[in-house]
Enzyme design. Sequence first.
Site, mmCIF file in Angstrom:
data_model
loop_
_atom_site.group_PDB
_atom_site.id
_atom_site.type_symbol
_atom_site.label_atom_id
_atom_site.label_comp_id
_atom_site.label_asym_id
_atom_site.label_seq_id
_atom_site.Cartn_x
_atom_site.Cartn_y
_atom_site.Cartn_z
ATOM 1 N N HIS A 145 -4.299 2.231 -1.670
ATOM 2 C CA HIS A 145 -2.843 2.091 -1.734
ATOM 3 C C HIS A 145 -2.201 2.139 -0.347
ATOM 4 C CE1 HIS A 145 -2.919 3.492 -6.234
ATOM 5 N NE2 HIS A 145 -3.412 2.289 -6.048
ATOM 6 N N CYS A 168 4.759 -11.623 9.920
ATOM 7 C CA CYS A 168 3.637 -12.017 10.800
ATOM 8 C C CYS A 168 2.496 -11.001 10.790
ATOM 9 C CB CYS A 168 4.124 -12.254 12.228
ATOM 10 S SG CYS A 168 4.531 -10.745 13.133
ATOM 11 N N SER A 176 -8.124 12.873 -9.928
ATOM 12 C CA SER A 176 -7.506 11.634 -10.393
ATOM 13 C C SER A 176 -7.620 11.570 -11.906
ATOM 14 C CB SER A 176 -8.186 10.417 -9.775
ATOM 15 O OG SER A 176 -7.724 9.223 -10.401
ATOM 16 N N ASN A 210 -11.408 17.622 -12.118
ATOM 17 C CA ASN A 210 -9.965 17.405 -12.286
ATOM 18 C C ASN A 210 -9.413 18.422 -13.260
ATOM 19 O OD1 ASN A 210 -7.624 15.542 -11.757
ATOM 20 N ND2 ASN A 210 -7.632 15.483 -13.990
#
Length: 255
Positions: free
Chosen positions: A121, A132, A195, A220
């Site tokens: 990300h 540019c 996550s 987690n």
Amino acid sequence: MGRAVEVLRPAEKILVFTGAGISTESGIPDFRGPDGLWTKVDPDDFHIDRFRASSELRVRGWRMHLDGELWGARSKVRPNPGHHAIKRLADAGRLAGVVTQNVDGLHHRTGLADSLVAELHGNVRDSHCLDCDRTWPTEEILAWVEAGNQDPKCPSCGGMLKTRTIMFGELLPEEELRKAMFFLAVADALLVVGSTVAVWPASDVVYRAAHRSLPIVIVNRGETEADLLAAAKIDAGIGEVLPDLVEAIIGPAPS
Ligand SMILES: [Zn+2]
């Protein structure tokens, strides 16, 4: 913990997939939690079309970095024991790479080489011209803002400037995707850290690992979308378990 060690110890190279849960332990607010960023700001303000259309949003964005917001380029947050444990895995030669959804750069701040981190990300360290693609350290652009240019434009082409974080409506950075696919190709196991594996397309890395039949371990707090794919799951704080888990994987530290 025992089962997780059993699964990861034989793996020569481990791919680590990290999400907001590892950064919250450094004090950075997450997006989706009960106190997450999305409860305080309008997610639509993080769409690239609105960013392009609104000078006010751009001004506010640079201002938030200047004000030292915890997730911003001038944040004083530091890596926590979870980040350092992952660096330890790298030092032991056992890390295939880190694929992260976080933009805070905390993996880099442990000293982990850029070649070992795929920031899917993007990141807040660097900024670029939307036309540019010329790139600057965000700090350089903040200096222009501080000097009074609230919505600075590209000195080369006049294009809009933006940090290299991915907004809604933007593609994931190609170079980071390439790194992620390389890590996946050389990995023997996947360790998911902090996550919920809920955000696509980043979550694709986890499903690809499952498709390759790599053993998966999840650390987690709370449920994740990939629980059914995991050979082992540790439902606990990352800083509480990751240092011990890594030590058990790589063996005793040299005394
Ligand atoms: Zn430009």
